[in-house]
Motif scaffolding. Structure first.
Motif, PDB file in Angstrom:
ATOM      1  N   ASN A   1      52.711 -20.770  -8.820  1.00  0.00           N
ATOM      2  CA  ASN A   1      53.730 -20.637  -9.896  1.00  0.00           C
ATOM      3  C   ASN A   1      54.895 -21.346  -9.475  1.00  0.00           C
TER       4      ASN A   1
ATOM      5  N   CYS B   1      45.169 -18.286 -13.205  1.00  0.00           N
ATOM      6  CA  CYS B   1      45.006 -17.584 -11.739  1.00  0.00           C
ATOM      7  C   CYS B   1      43.939 -16.282 -12.296  1.00  0.00           C
ATOM      8  N   GLU B   2      43.692 -15.849 -13.593  1.00  0.00           N
ATOM      9  CA  GLU B   2      42.662 -14.761 -13.818  1.00  0.00           C
ATOM     10  C   GLU B   2      41.608 -15.362 -14.503  1.00  0.00           C
TER      11      GLU B   2
ATOM     12  N   THR C   1      49.794 -17.828 -19.769  1.00  0.00           N
ATOM     13  CA  THR C   1      48.905 -17.174 -19.044  1.00  0.00           C
ATOM     14  C   THR C   1      47.479 -16.880 -19.670  1.00  0.00           C
TER      15      THR C   1
ATOM     16  N   SER D   1      49.473 -18.855  -1.999  1.00  0.00           N
ATOM     17  CA  SER D   1      49.227 -17.788  -3.176  1.00  0.00           C
ATOM     18  C   SER D   1      48.979 -18.386  -4.545  1.00  0.00           C
ATOM     19  N   GLY D   2      48.758 -17.809  -5.314  1.00  0.00           N
ATOM     20  CA  GLY D   2      48.873 -18.086  -6.822  1.00  0.00           C
ATOM     21  C   GLY D   2      50.387 -18.092  -7.077  1.00  0.00           C
ATOM     22  N   SER D   3      50.986 -16.853  -6.532  1.00  0.00           N
ATOM     23  CA  SER D   3      52.484 -16.968  -6.844  1.00  0.00           C
ATOM     24  C   SER D   3      53.148 -18.104  -6.381  1.00  0.00           C
TER      25      SER D   3
ATOM     26  N   HIS E   1      40.225 -11.857  -7.370  1.00  0.00           N
ATOM     27  CA  HIS E   1      39.792 -12.965  -8.275  1.00  0.00           C
ATOM     28  C   HIS E   1      38.278 -13.423  -8.120  1.00  0.00           C
TER      29      HIS E   1
ATOM     30  N   TYR F   1      43.294 -15.044  -4.569  1.00  0.00           N
ATOM     31  CA  TYR F   1      43.432 -13.752  -3.897  1.00  0.00           C
ATOM     32  C   TYR F   1      42.041 -13.116  -3.928  1.00  0.00           C
TER      33      TYR F   1
ATOM     34  N   ARG G   1      51.656 -12.031 -14.698  1.00  0.00           N
ATOM     35  CA  ARG G   1      51.979 -11.409 -13.451  1.00  0.00           C
ATOM     36  C   ARG G   1      53.583 -11.715 -13.338  1.00  0.00           C
TER      37      ARG G   1
ATOM     38  N   SER H   1      54.828 -12.995 -11.005  1.00  0.00           N
ATOM     39  CA  SER H   1      55.504 -14.352 -10.378  1.00  0.00           C
ATOM     40  C   SER H   1      55.561 -15.436 -11.455  1.00  0.00           C
ATOM     41  N   ASP H   2      54.901 -15.395 -12.678  1.00  0.00           N
ATOM     42  CA  ASP H   2      55.128 -16.197 -13.724  1.00  0.00           C
ATOM     43  C   ASP H   2      56.749 -16.188 -14.171  1.00  0.00           C
TER      44      ASP H   2
ATOM     45  N   SER I   1      44.853 -18.694  -8.587  1.00  0.00           N
ATOM     46  CA  SER I   1      44.961 -17.740  -7.618  1.00  0.00           C
ATOM     47  C   SER I   1      43.588 -17.665  -6.882  1.00  0.00           C
TER      48      SER I   1
ATOM     49  N   ASP J   1      48.863 -20.964 -16.450  1.00  0.00           N
ATOM     50  CA  ASP J   1      48.626 -20.081 -15.439  1.00  0.00           C
ATOM     51  C   ASP J   1      46.951 -19.520 -15.627  1.00  0.00           C
TER      52      ASP J   1
END
Ligand code: PLP
Length: 400
Positions: free
Chosen positions: A67, A163-164, A135, A62-64, A190, A187, A90, A92-93, A185, A161
């Motif tokens: 991180n 992820c997005e 991020t 996962s992206g988390s 995304h 997920y 997020r 998780s960061d 990420s 980050d």
């Protein structure tokens, strides 16, 4: 009056028949394939590194997890201290920094990028700063020359980050190639998906070895470096070289099936991203700038979401916008993708105090008056016009 349903989920059709076919073909090989992390993962990491323009990538679940490994690798190579983080990332960061023993130091956002305010980042650097963990929010580039030059002059590592923001660029170069490490990420919501998944990228060979070990229990045999493995084995002659655990770590591996989907998805990523960029431009161009913020810095951006931020803090207008979106079947998330001002969240309030969030007015505005709405390649132009038309017609002063 009949209310047209736009039937607009946050994400649509992100894993397509071609991806599933690739999985079926992989599973139907004459010799049943290995399903745990193996050659497909390795190939996906190689192809992803080539696409991004980095030397090394480590695929995780996962992206988390990406991180978490990044913060763990920073801890193992630089020790703990302060990490400067945004207030709109997020969970998780920030959680990963806390879980790895770092003290998060917060900064407000730049409303035009939703990323960190550069001036505040620079003001918050201290001798204890171990990294800036930035991020890129919802596809908008959060880097600028001042930040990059200052961090480089002060020898503070940047961690991105992304992820997005897969495929977004700064000065024409992909985000995720500027930092010491970067995270993505995969997920479902995304730019591309491996169902669940994430990846850590770096050009630093030593960090790469550490990331590989951290992904699999801290196990030294996971490193690719022969010298590193030899050195652990000779320093720990009482241990079986197959079972030397260098760090207190995790198992955040993914599987071959996820990698097969990732490889199939990567082939379409650039094309899909172009469609998403066109969609966002149309959305922002047709939205009423008197009512909504439309002056985002879109250069190099690549968004899987439309950012809808109300110009003024008007609760009546906000309720009307939400009613309108619901009535027309448009899914949305208030507070952007990560749930808004993280300092308002219970996991941080208990640490930083209940009034800390008040120091960050820009993120607080997005917390109460900012939304994200899905942006996917198959969206039709007429639908985007219909949405902005609806939004532009929402009354500001009388409750619907
Ligand atoms: C900025 C950011 N970081 C990290 C993550 C965590 O990724 P995942 O959901 O794959 O764990 C996300 C997920 O949405 C995210 O948007």
């Amino acid at each position: 009056m009949s209310v047209p349903n736009l039937n607009w989920p946050l994400m649509e059709n992100n894993i397509v028949a071609a991806d599933l076919k690739a999985v079926v073909a992989f599973l139907q090989q004459e010799t049943p394939p290995i399903l745990t992390q193996s050659s497909q993962v390795k190939l996906f990491e190689k192809e992803w590194s080539e696409w991004l323009g980095v030397k090394y990538s480590v695929f995780v679940n996962s992206g988390s997890s990406a991180n978490l490994l990044t913060m763990a690798a920073l801890r193992e190579t630089a020790g703990t201290g302060e990490v400067i983080v945004p207030t709109l990332p997020r969970v998780s960061d920030i959680a990963s920094a806390l879980q790895c023993g770092f003290e998060p130091v917060f900064v407000d956002i730049n409303p035009r990028t939703l990323g960190m305010d550069t001036q505040q980042v620079l003001e918050k650097i201290t001798p204890r700063t171990k990294a800036v963990f930035l991020t890129h929010i919802l596809g908008y580039n959060a880097l600028d020359d001042i930040l990059l030059n200052e961090l480089s002059a002060r020898k503070i590592p940047l961690i991105e980050d992304v992820c997005e923001s897969h495929g977004a660029t700064f000065h024409g170069r992909k985000l995720g190639t500027f930092g010491l490490m970067s995270n993505f990420s995969f997920y479902y919501a995304h730019h591309m998906s491996t169902i669940e998944g994430g990846i850590v990228c770096t050009n630093d060979e030593r960090l790469y070895q550490f990331l590989r070990m951290l992904r699999s229990h801290g196990m030294v045999r996971e490193a690719e470096s022969v010298e590193l493995k030899k050195s652990y084995a000779s320093n720990h002659a009482d241990l079986n070289p197959d079972f030397i655990f260098a760090f207190p770590a995790y198992n955040v591996r993914s599987t071959e099936i996820n990698a097969v989907i990732g490889r199939a998805q990567l082939k379409r990523l650039d094309e899909n991203n172009q469609a998403r960029t066109d969609n966002l431009n149309l959305f922002l161009e047709t939205l009423n700038p008197e009512k909504y913020q439309t002056d985002f810095i879109t250069e190099g951006s690549c968004n899987y979401a439309f950012t809808l931020v109300l110009k003024r803090a008007n609760p009546i207008f906000r309720d009307n916008v939400e009613t309108t979106l619901r009535q027309h079947g448009v899914e949305f998330r208030r507070g952007s993708s990560g749930g808004g001002n993280q300092l308002r969240q219970p996991y941080l309030r208990a640490r930083v105090g209940t009034n800390e969030h008040k120091k960050y007015p820009n993120v607080d505005h997005v917390h109460f008056y900012g939304y994200y709405i899905g942006n996917y390649p198959t969206l039709e132009r007429q639908k985007i016009f219909a949405l902005t038309n609806l939004l532009n017609g929402v009354p500001e002063d009388v409750l619907l």
